[in-house]
Enzyme design. Sequence first.
Site, PDB file in Angstrom:
ATOM      1  N   SER A   1       5.109   2.635   7.955  1.00 14.37           N
ATOM      2  CA  SER A   1       4.623   1.528   7.133  1.00 14.37           C
ATOM      3  C   SER A   1       5.728   1.018   6.217  1.00 14.37           C
ATOM      4  CB  SER A   1       3.427   1.978   6.291  1.00 14.37           C
ATOM      5  OG  SER A   1       2.328   2.278   7.097  1.00 14.37           O
TER       6      SER A   1
ATOM      7  N   HIS B   1       0.820  -1.222   0.000  1.00 13.29           N
ATOM      8  CA  HIS B   1       0.000   0.000   0.000  1.00 13.29           C
ATOM      9  C   HIS B   1       0.851   1.267   0.000  1.00 13.29           C
ATOM     10  CE1 HIS B   1       0.455  -0.123   4.506  1.00 13.29           C
ATOM     11  NE2 HIS B   1       0.570   1.172   4.306  1.00 13.29           N
TER      12      HIS B   1
ATOM     13  N   ASP C   1      -0.161  -7.519   1.284  1.00  8.25           N
ATOM     14  CA  ASP C   1       0.302  -6.135   1.441  1.00  8.25           C
ATOM     15  C   ASP C   1       1.828  -6.065   1.504  1.00  8.25           C
ATOM     16  OD1 ASP C   1       0.088  -3.389   1.649  1.00  8.25           O
ATOM     17  OD2 ASP C   1      -0.102  -3.414   3.829  1.00  8.25           O
TER      18      ASP C   1
END
EC number: 3.4.21.108
Length: 426
Positions: free
Chosen positions: A270, A161, A193
């Site tokens: 992230s 993502h 992901d």
Amino acid sequence: MALRGSHRLDDFIRRCSALTLFHSQAPSRRVSHCGRDRRQQQDPPGQGRQEQQESGGGHWSRFGWRSLIRFFVPFSLGAVASSLVIKREELTPTITAKAMSGRRRDFNFIADVVAGCADSVVYIEIKDTRHFDYFSGQPITASNGSGFIIEQNGLILTNAHVVINKPHTMVQVRLSDGRTFPATIEDVDQTSDLATLRIQVSNLSVMRLGKSSTLRSGEWVVALGSPLALSNTVTAGVISSTQRASQELGLRNRDINYLQTDAAITFGNSGGPLVNLDGEAIGVNSMKVTAGISFAIPIDYVKVFLERAAERRKKGAAYKTGYPVKRYMGITMLTLTPDILFELKSRSQNMPSNLTHGVLVWKVIVGSPAHSGGLQPGDIVTHINKKEIKNSSDVYDALADNSKHLDIVILRGVKQMHVTITPEDP
């Protein structure tokens, strides 16, 4: 050092006072050794030479000391200043772990972990090629994230993502030493992901991969990344759970038991590594629900993805799996399960007590349709086009609909609001 320089100057002057620098035929004038006695008197006959020897000579005694002091005082002050500069540099020395003593040496285990693996963590920027900075003329940053180097020849691991679902963009990677390189996306698995990037550089520091299967609840871990574009940021915490099923989190089409930690993970974290005390990556930072509740993808699951990707690259094809490409809205979201809702309500008074379901907007991409429409991180989506939203799958279904606009009902704190978003076509 300043006292030592002054002492040397005084000693030099005293030595010079004992020398006969030159003889004068003119009557000598006696000047006291310290310059305080300025009584002037005529020398008796026959004593001129003797007094000249004692005082150092007529003309020199009148003018020499001042010249001498004017020359040597700045010299002495310069030496003192240079010594002070040296001392100033010594105020901030680089201290190694071996040089520490006491409790700092025995209990700074987090610093030891960071020192061993921080160089392999990178900052990832997604540049919008359609919008440019007014002053620099460079593409603006649409979003950012983190990653870490897993091969010396420039292979980088991150979240999917972080780098996908963003049309008209380019990826840029900044290393810990400040060097910046364009990156290409090699492998993507939207289901888990995960994604890999490649930069054209070699001899890089590599992050060692550990085993998430050996983790226990309560173990210390360190999260590294670039929250809010602040590179090389470190947070620490413990493993809260090693078996947080994706179904509990309402994540669509995923069969992963996530690692739950209270180490702070924010938007820029992230894709960064979650590291054990041996300096090994045991997870990939993925998402944060609220303060004290964050999740990471276990490294054992990541290894399976990397093995499949390596096999595909040997065959000359990239490894890409995931959902069919849908219209783009520009958010990262999380289903609010009963357990997550209970935690949120216990930690925040701004959560409506009667809320039983919804989707938490975790991240909004700058410049995306969601950003333009007014969505903000922390918003909770409850309805889209008058249909109730219970999980993230309902949001995907709304995007697959042919409606040009999405009328979204959200909760921002305890306040209900309406926003309208026009998704971009793929």
